[in-house]
Design a protein around this motif. Structure first.
Motif, mmCIF file in Angstrom:
data_model
loop_
_atom_site.group_PDB
_atom_site.id
_atom_site.type_symbol
_atom_site.label_atom_id
_atom_site.label_comp_id
_atom_site.label_asym_id
_atom_site.label_seq_id
_atom_site.Cartn_x
_atom_site.Cartn_y
_atom_site.Cartn_z
ATOM 1 N N ASN A 31 -24.231 -23.332 -27.406
ATOM 2 C CA ASN A 31 -22.944 -23.672 -26.812
ATOM 3 C C ASN A 31 -22.902 -23.898 -25.310
ATOM 4 O O ASN A 31 -23.535 -23.114 -24.603
ATOM 5 C CB ASN A 31 -21.760 -22.709 -27.198
ATOM 6 N N ALA A 32 -22.214 -24.874 -24.866
ATOM 7 C CA ALA A 32 -22.268 -25.149 -23.270
ATOM 8 C C ALA A 32 -21.213 -24.491 -22.862
ATOM 9 O O ALA A 32 -19.909 -24.112 -23.459
ATOM 10 C CB ALA A 32 -21.951 -26.607 -23.175
ATOM 11 N N ILE A 276 -25.126 -32.378 -28.948
ATOM 12 C CA ILE A 276 -24.330 -32.800 -29.939
ATOM 13 C C ILE A 276 -22.912 -32.972 -29.644
ATOM 14 O O ILE A 276 -22.226 -32.087 -29.090
ATOM 15 C CB ILE A 276 -24.714 -31.798 -31.170
ATOM 16 N N ALA A 277 -22.255 -34.037 -29.950
ATOM 17 C CA ALA A 277 -20.866 -34.205 -29.537
ATOM 18 C C ALA A 277 -20.172 -35.208 -30.458
ATOM 19 O O ALA A 277 -21.152 -36.155 -31.156
ATOM 20 C CB ALA A 277 -20.947 -34.487 -27.976
ATOM 21 N N ILE A 328 -30.731 -27.313 -29.031
ATOM 22 C CA ILE A 328 -29.730 -28.345 -28.931
ATOM 23 C C ILE A 328 -28.209 -27.771 -28.654
ATOM 24 O O ILE A 328 -28.093 -26.365 -28.561
ATOM 25 C CB ILE A 328 -29.372 -29.065 -30.231
ATOM 26 N N CYS A 329 -27.483 -28.465 -27.881
ATOM 27 C CA CYS A 329 -26.304 -27.902 -27.361
ATOM 28 C C CYS A 329 -25.058 -28.821 -27.875
ATOM 29 O O CYS A 329 -25.309 -29.781 -27.896
ATOM 30 C CB CYS A 329 -26.531 -27.763 -25.914
ATOM 31 N N TRP A 330 -24.019 -27.956 -27.980
ATOM 32 C CA TRP A 330 -22.790 -28.612 -27.919
ATOM 33 C C TRP A 330 -21.942 -28.808 -26.805
ATOM 34 O O TRP A 330 -22.046 -27.950 -26.015
ATOM 35 C CB TRP A 330 -21.654 -27.981 -29.027
ATOM 36 N N ASP A 331 -21.689 -30.089 -26.487
ATOM 37 C CA ASP A 331 -20.844 -30.619 -25.444
ATOM 38 C C ASP A 331 -19.486 -30.802 -25.667
ATOM 39 O O ASP A 331 -19.384 -31.606 -26.318
ATOM 40 C CB ASP A 331 -21.634 -31.467 -24.429
#
Length: 363
Positions: A31-32, A276-277, A328-331
């Motif tokens: 998570n960002a 991922i967004a 991977i990251c959520w923005d």
């Protein structure tokens, strides 16, 4: 006496155990933390959300016995102070231990400087890159940052870039080459952020031009954010490079898929970091972030992306899974504090990311 399961029950239990064993563990789900800071903390905005609060909300999320593995870090106040690095590391290390979260990619605070303009501005930019790389190495040595890159942008507006596009493009390339030299000293990778508010990076063609002209694929790659890269197709800040017609009808999935495939075919070989967004196809922002991506919640009915489907365009090519990055990251920048402090927000985000990993992940 414990009931003995019949053959159907045994088959179901056995199947569940097999599925549990087959769960993918890569890419890790991060998570960002910067949505707690970006667009906040000024007199006319909401207060910042502390790093610890962002970590608390991240670690509390859980969907189908899956949880976030870590965070991506914003190297600016109030989350981190590079000028008080050792003290900030101690605080961060305590939080990592407390919440059992690893650190991944980090955002270098380069905006007091710029890749174009005066030598002084460029040196300020490069100094922030160096400090971020020093920190990255320290965190790797401490074992709390097992993977990830350092994110940068051009730190110049599209309007400033347009005053002399070709000369400014050359200056960005020159500054990025110097940044690559610094990163190589500390065994770090840099990821150029594909966001349409940054001059020279506001168009998929111009972004590709920078990557190819720098030509340091072992040090500089592309950071793809699914919300921002959608806007590359629409050409808000570079109509000459749009891949979809004006007033595009998003129900035309065939044309959208063809445009998305064309864009990812060019940028995917350079991609080392994926956010991922979701995006509703509109833009948002002001000042240096004019006309930037409007992030949506993953289940927003106005979202234009099938998140799982289009994540696959970045995570695999014609030969299969790329396995190029380990997380991977959520923005989700620009969400209100009320939305971010709602536990359901992070459960929905985690659910979407988990589905991506289930389809495109590996052990």
């Amino acid at each position: 006496m414990k009931e003995i399961p019949n053959h159907k029950t045994r088959r179901k239990i056995f199947g569940e155990k097999i599925m549990a064993k087959r769960k993918n563990v890569f890419p890790k789900l991060h998570n960002a933390t910067w949505p707690g800071v970006v667009g906040k903390g000024t007199p006319d905005s909401e207060p910042c959300i502390s790093l610890e609060k962002m970590m608390q909300m991240t670690v509390a999320a859980e969907v189908n016995e899956e949880k976030f593995d870590g965070i991506d870090l914003f190297l600016a106040s109030p989350h981190f102070d590079l000028d008080q690095m050792d003290q900030s590391i101690d605080i961060l290390e305590g939080l990592v231990e407390k919440y059992k979260m690893e650190v991944g990619s980090m955002v270098a605070p380069i905006w007091a400087g710029s890749t174009i303009g005066s030598e002084e501005k460029r040196n300020i930019f490069l100094d922030a890159v160096r400090k971020s790389c020093i920190l990255g190495k320290k965190l790797r040595e401490k074992g709390i940052r097992p993977n990830g890159c350092i994110r940068i942008d051009s730190s110049c507006s599209v309007d400033d870039w347009l005053k002399d596009p070709e000369e400014n493009q050359k200056q960005i390339v020159k500054t990025f080459i110097s940044a690559c030299d610094i990163a190589a000293e500390y065994d770090e990778m840099l990821a150029a952020e594909g966001e349409i508010c940054w001059g020279g990076m506001h168009s998929w063609k111009r972004m590709l031009q920078i990557l190819e002209c720098v030509d340091r694929p072992q040090v500089l790659g592309f950071q793809a954010d699914m919300s921002h890269t959608l806007l590359y197709l629409l050409g808000y800040n570079a109509p000459e490079d749009r891949l979809l017609p004006e007033n595009f009808d998003f129900s035309d999935t065939a044309e959208f898929d063809a445009a998305y495939a064309r864009m990812t075919r060019q940028l995917r070989p350079w991609t080392i970091d994926l956010h991922i967004a979701q995006n509703d196809g509109s833009v948002y922002g002001s000042g240096s972030h004019d006309k930037t991506g409007r992030h949506c919640l993953p289940k927003d009915p106005n979202g234009k992306l099938d998140i799982v489907k289009y994540a696959g365009y970045w995570l695999k090519d014609e030969d299969g899974l790329l396995k190029r990055f380990n997380h991977i990251c959520w923005d989700g920048c620009m969400f209100s504090n009320a939305i971010m402090e709602n536990p359901q927000t992070w459960n929905d985000v985690l659910e979407a990311m988990s589905k991506v990993r289930t389809k495109y992940g590996w052990k």
